[in-house]
Design an enzyme around this catalytic site. Structure first.
Site, PDB file in Angstrom:
ATOM      1  N   ARG A  27       0.821  -1.211   0.000  1.00 48.02           N
ATOM      2  CA  ARG A  27       0.000   0.000   0.000  1.00 48.02           C
ATOM      3  C   ARG A  27       0.852   1.257   0.000  1.00 48.02           C
ATOM      4  NH1 ARG A  27      -5.045  -1.668   4.027  1.00 48.02           N
ATOM      5  NH2 ARG A  27      -5.459  -3.598   2.915  1.00 48.02           N
ATOM      6  N   ARG A  71       1.437   1.503  10.390  1.00 43.68           N
ATOM      7  CA  ARG A  71       0.951   1.818   9.036  1.00 43.68           C
ATOM      8  C   ARG A  71       2.137   1.724   8.091  1.00 43.68           C
ATOM      9  NH1 ARG A  71      -3.555   4.683   7.623  1.00 43.68           N
ATOM     10  NH2 ARG A  71      -3.871   5.367   9.757  1.00 43.68           N
ATOM     11  N   ARG A 116       0.264  -4.914  12.034  1.00 43.45           N
ATOM     12  CA  ARG A 116      -0.586  -4.144  12.929  1.00 43.45           C
ATOM     13  C   ARG A 116      -0.963  -4.954  14.170  1.00 43.45           C
ATOM     14  NH1 ARG A 116      -4.946   0.264  10.888  1.00 43.45           N
ATOM     15  NH2 ARG A 116      -3.090   1.006   9.788  1.00 43.45           N
TER      16      ARG A 116
END
Length: 458
Positions: free
Chosen positions: A286, A301, A415
Site C-alpha cells: 500500500r 501503518r 498491525r
RNA sequence: GCCGGGGUCGCCUAGCCUGGCCAGGGCGCCGGCCUGCUAAGCCGGUGGGGGAAACCCCGCGCGGGUUCAAAUCCCGCCCCCGGCGCCA
C-alpha cells in the site's frame, strides 16, 4: 437491469441521493447520471432504428439478382450508413461518459449505517476484554465507551505503557525502520528473530482457524491488471493505495480481497455452490499516499505486510448474515490473542465506495489511549460483482443475478504485532505471547514460546 | 522471447479455407405435454441491452480495419495448448 445502483438510478433515484448524502458526498453525479442515462437510452433507440433499416437493406442486397437494382440498393445502404455513423459517434461518446459516471458511483448504503462524516460518528456496537487504561487517559477512555452507553470494565495503570513503536525499536530492538527508510523509504521495516516467528505464527493461527470454519485457503496472484483492479476498488483507493509495475499493465495488490474477488470474474456460479468462503493468504502493498504523516513511527501503518483475509461470494439474501459471521470470526481471532477490543458500525462518510456497510474491529492501545482499527469487514453487495460480471444461476429460475461479495480481515500481521507489543508488555521489557499462538511456535526450536525477549541487535 | 496450433451462447462442439440464407448440434438447466409415480419420449425456452408492448439492436477472446454485408478476410493486443530457448 439487475445492478442495484442502476436499478435505483432509474426507478428510485431518491434512494441513491439519500445514499450519497449519508456518505457526505455531493449527490450531483447522481443527477448527472440520470440525465446521461436518459439521453443514452434515447439516442440508443434512434441508432437501433437506423441499424434495423440498414440490416433490412443488407438482406435485400443479398437476395437481389438484377445488377441495376443491386447497385441502387447499395447506394441506399451507403446513405443510411452515413446517418448511422454520425449518430453512432455521438452514442459512443455518450456511452463512454455514462460508463465513467456509473463506475464512479458508490454502492447504496444499508439503512443500519450511522449518519456522520468522520470516525467520530462510528457507533460502537459491542466491547470485549478488560483494557489497561493509564490514569491520564481515563477521560478519553470514557469518551470511547461511556459516551456510547457502554460500561467497560478496565484496569487503571499508574505508569504509562511504552508505545508500540518504542517497544519495537528501543526496548525489544527487534525492528529497524530507520535502516529500512534509508534503503527503501519510510513506512518500510526490517523485522528480526522473534517478531518474524510471531508474524508467521499469526498467519498460521488465522489460517488454521479459518480452515476449520470451512474457508478454502488461497494463495492468489500478488499483481493484477488494471481492468480487474478497477472492478474491485474505487478511484480514491487506486490513487492512495496502489503500486504500479513500470512498463507493464500490472499493479501490486493492496489486499488479497482483490484477486479473490477476481477469481470468479466473468463467470456464472451455480447457486448450489454458494456461499463460497475463501481465506486469502498474501502480502499486501500500500502506498498510503493519503495518510500524510499519520503513524509514521513503527510498523502500525506500513507499505507492506502480511494478511489473512476472509472473502465470500454469497447469495444476496444471505449476505447480511455472512457479514455478521465474518466480523464474529475476526473477533474470535482477536479474543484468542487476548486483545481488548470494540466493534464499531462505520458511519456513512467513512465507508469506501464498494461497501454498503462496514464493521471495524478496534483494539485498545494502552499507550495511545485509544481504540484503533485492526480489522475491517464489509458487505460490498453487488458493487464488485457488477463490475467483474460475476453472476449466479438461480436454482429453479431462468434468470441470472449478480452475487454479493464480502470481505474481512482475519489478521494483518504488522498491525496485530503492534497491538500485542502495547497490550502484553511486561515491566521488565519482555512481551507475553498469547497462548493461542503457542501451537504455531512449538514445533520450532529457535522460536519463542512464552515471551518475546529484548535483543541487543545485529 | 521465438515458431506452430487454438479461443464460438452455462459446458462440449459444427461453421472459418470459398463473407450474405435467424451461429447448427449434443449435454445440462427451466417450463409444458404425456404418465398412477419416476424414467423415457415429444414441444418450447435457456447471453447482454433498449422498449409499456409488439418488437428491435448488439453478441462468436478484446480492440481496430476492409465491405452494402464479417464468427468467416486484414492488423494490433490478451489468453490457452505444443515445440525451442531461458530459469528459481
Amino acid at each position: 437491469m439487475p445492478w442495484s445502483v442502476l436499478e435505483a438510478l432509474r426507478n428510485n433515484p431518491e434512494l441513491l441521493i439519500e445514499s450519497m448524502k449519508k456518505r457526505c458526498m455531493d449527490p450531483k453525479p447522481v443527477y448527472e447520471a440520470i440525465e446521461v442515462d436518459r439521453e443514452w437510452r434515447r439516442l440508443l433507440q434512434e441508432v437501433e432504428r437506423l441499424r434495423h433499416e440498414h440490416n433490412k437493406i443488407t438482406k435485400e442486397i443479398a437476395k437481389a439478382k438484377d445488377p441495376e437494382e443491386r447497385k441502387k440498393l447499395i447506394e441506399k445502404a451507403k446513405e443510411i450508413i452515413r446517418m448511422k455513423e454520425e449518430l453512432e459517434k455521438k452514442l459512443k461518446e455518450l456511452e463512454r461518459k455514462r460508463e465513467e459516471i456509473l463506475l464512479s458511483l458508490p454502492n447504496l448504503v444499508h439503512p443500519s449505517v450511522p449518519e456522520g462524516c468522520d470516525d467520530d460518528h462510528n457507533v460502537p456496537v459491542r466491547f470485549w476484554g478488560r483494557p489497561k487504561v493509564w490514569k491520564g487517559h481515563l477521560k478519553q477512555f470514557e469518551e470511547q465507551t461511556k459516551r456510547w452507553g457502554f460500561e467497560v470494565d478496565h484496569e487503571v495503570l499508574e505508569e504509562r505503557p511504552v508505545g508500540h513503536a518504542d517497544m519495537l525499536e528501543k526496548v525489544l530492538r527487534l525492528g529497524d525502520t530507520y535502516k529500512a527508510a534509508q534503503v527503501a523509504s519510510s513506512r518500510f521495516y526490517y523485522l528480526f528473530k522473534d517478531l518474524v516467528w510471531l508474524d508467521y505464527a499469526l498467519m498460521m493461527y488465522a489460517m488454521d482457524y479459518l480452515s476449520k470454519k470451512g474457508f478454502i485457503l488461497v494463495e492468489p496472484p500478488y499483481m493484477l491488471r488494471y481492468k480487474v483492479l478497477r472492478g474491485v476498488i474505487d478511484v480514491e483507493t487506486f490513487k492512495d493505495a496502489i503500486y504500479k509495475i513500470e512498463n507493464e499493465d500490472l499493479y501490486l495488490i493492496a489486499t488479497s480481497e482483490h484477486p479473490l474477488a477476481a477469481y470468479k470474474m466473468e463467470e456464472i456460479i451455480d447457486e448450489s455452490r454458494l456461499p463460497i468462503r475463501l481465506a486469502g493468504v498474501s502480502p499486501c502493498f500500500r502506498k498510503e499516499a493519503g495518510a500524510g504523516n499519520r503513524d509514521l513511527k513503527g510498523i502500525f501503518r506500513v507499505h507492506q505486510f502480511h494478511k489473512v483475509e476472509q472473502f465470500v461470494f454469497a447469495r444476496p439474501e444471505e449476505s447480511w448474515d455472512v457479514l455478521e459471521e465474518l466480523i464474529r470470526n475476526a473477533e474470535e481471532l482477536i479474543k484468542g490473542l487476548e486483545l481488548p477490543y470494540r466493534v464499531v458500525n462505520v458511519c456513512g462518510g467513512e465507508l469506501g465506495a464498494p461497501a454498503a456497510k462496514k464493521y471495524d474491529l478496534e483494539v485498545w492501545y494502552p499507550a495511545q489511549g485509544r481504540y484503533r482499527e485492526l480489522v475491517s469487514a464489509s458487505n460490498c453487495t453487488d458493487w464488485q460483482s457488477y463490475r467483474l460480471r460475476i453472476r449466479y444461476r438461480i436454482k429453479g429460475g431462468k434468470k441470472h443475478d449478480y452475487v454479493h461479495t464480502l470481505n474481512s480481515t482475519a489478521l494483518a500481521t504488522t498491525r496485530t504485532i503492534t497491538a500485542i507489543l502495547e497490550n502484553h508488555q511486561l515491566p521488565d521489557g519482555r512481551v507475553r505471547i498469547p497462548k493461542a499462538l503457542r501451537k504455531y511456535l512449538e514445533p520450532f526450536e529457535a522460536a519463542p514460546k512464552e515471551y518475546i525477549e529484548p535483543w541487543e541487535g545485529v
